[in-house]
Design an enzyme around this catalytic site. Structure first.
Site, PDB file in Angstrom:
ATOM      1  N   ASN A 133     -10.951  -3.538   9.554  1.00 47.91           N
ATOM      2  CA  ASN A 133      -9.935  -2.493   9.543  1.00 47.91           C
ATOM      3  C   ASN A 133     -10.539  -1.229   8.924  1.00 47.91           C
ATOM      4  O   ASN A 133     -10.938  -1.244   7.769  1.00 47.91           O
ATOM      5  CB  ASN A 133      -8.730  -2.970   8.720  1.00 47.91           C
ATOM      6  CG  ASN A 133      -7.755  -1.883   8.385  1.00 47.91           C
ATOM      7  OD1 ASN A 133      -7.679  -0.862   9.055  1.00 47.91           O
ATOM      8  ND2 ASN A 133      -6.984  -2.096   7.337  1.00 47.91           N
ATOM      9  N   GLU A 168       2.014  -3.799  -5.654  1.00 45.38           N
ATOM     10  CA  GLU A 168       3.164  -3.866  -4.753  1.00 45.38           C
ATOM     11  C   GLU A 168       4.202  -4.883  -5.221  1.00 45.38           C
ATOM     12  O   GLU A 168       5.249  -5.025  -4.595  1.00 45.38           O
ATOM     13  CB  GLU A 168       2.708  -4.221  -3.332  1.00 45.38           C
ATOM     14  CG  GLU A 168       1.887  -3.138  -2.686  1.00 45.38           C
ATOM     15  CD  GLU A 168       1.510  -3.442  -1.244  1.00 45.38           C
ATOM     16  OE1 GLU A 168       2.110  -4.358  -0.626  1.00 45.38           O
ATOM     17  OE2 GLU A 168       0.617  -2.762  -0.721  1.00 45.38           O
TER      18      GLU A 168
END
Length: 184
Positions: A133, A168
């Site tokens: 990615n 997160e």
């Protein structure tokens, strides 16, 4: 093709973010594996053309500011243009769909792609696409874990992956770092 890039100081180290004029095509952590791929074929950061600011880079900076401030910024208005094969792009679209503060597995992504395409997809192929990615953090490859709960590899390093997940608010119970030399 030329790229305009910017440096961004983050809690996980310096980031290099690149715009190809269409959208954000790269976001790499300092020293990460595959830095600059596929744009500069793994060249040193300074080989990525001009450093400056564009509308896309300003939007990416605002997104990163919000993200590192603990917010869940939407991708609306943020143009993304990661370079890769059709298969890689399909996997990266799956990554963008992983909700903030949650994780998924390589196998789950493979099953989702199988359901959409009707073709068998191997988890290991998904892992290869996830690992390559080119737009880290914004395309959240850090949210993918092994089926056993293993944090597995992360091009930016497992310390950074752990930091991003904890940032997160991902529940870390059941997640673990693989032991060196252990097959995944």
């Amino acid at each position: 093709m030329s790229y305009t890039c910017m440096k961004y100081d983050s809690p996980v180290g310096e980031l290099t973010v690149c715009d190809d004029g269409v959208g954000i095509c790269g976001l790499w952590l300092e020293g990460q594996k595959y830095f600059g791929m596929p744009l500069a074929k793994g060249a040193a950061p300074d080989a990525l053309d001009a450093f400056g600011e564009t509308e896309n880079l300003a939007a990416a900076k605002a997104w990163l500011d919000d993200y590192f401030a603990g917010k869940n910024p939407p991708l609306d208005g943020l143009a993304l243009n990661p370079h890769g094969s059709d298969f890689q792009k399909a996997v990266w679209r799956e990554l963008v769909a992983i909700p903030f503060g949650q994780t998924t597995t390589y196998g789950s992504i493979a099953k989702s792609l199988e359901a959409k395409t009707g073709k068998r997809v191997a988890s290991i192929a998904v892992g290869g696409a996830v690992g390559h990615n080119p737009v880290s953090i914004i395309i959240p490859c850090h949210r993918v874990v092994g089926a056993s709960g293993s944090l597995t590899g992360y091009a930016g390093g497992l310390d950074r992956k752990t930091w991003l997940l904890e940032h997160e608010g991902v529940p870390m119970e059941g997640l673990f770092r693989p032991k060196k030399g252990t097959a995944l």
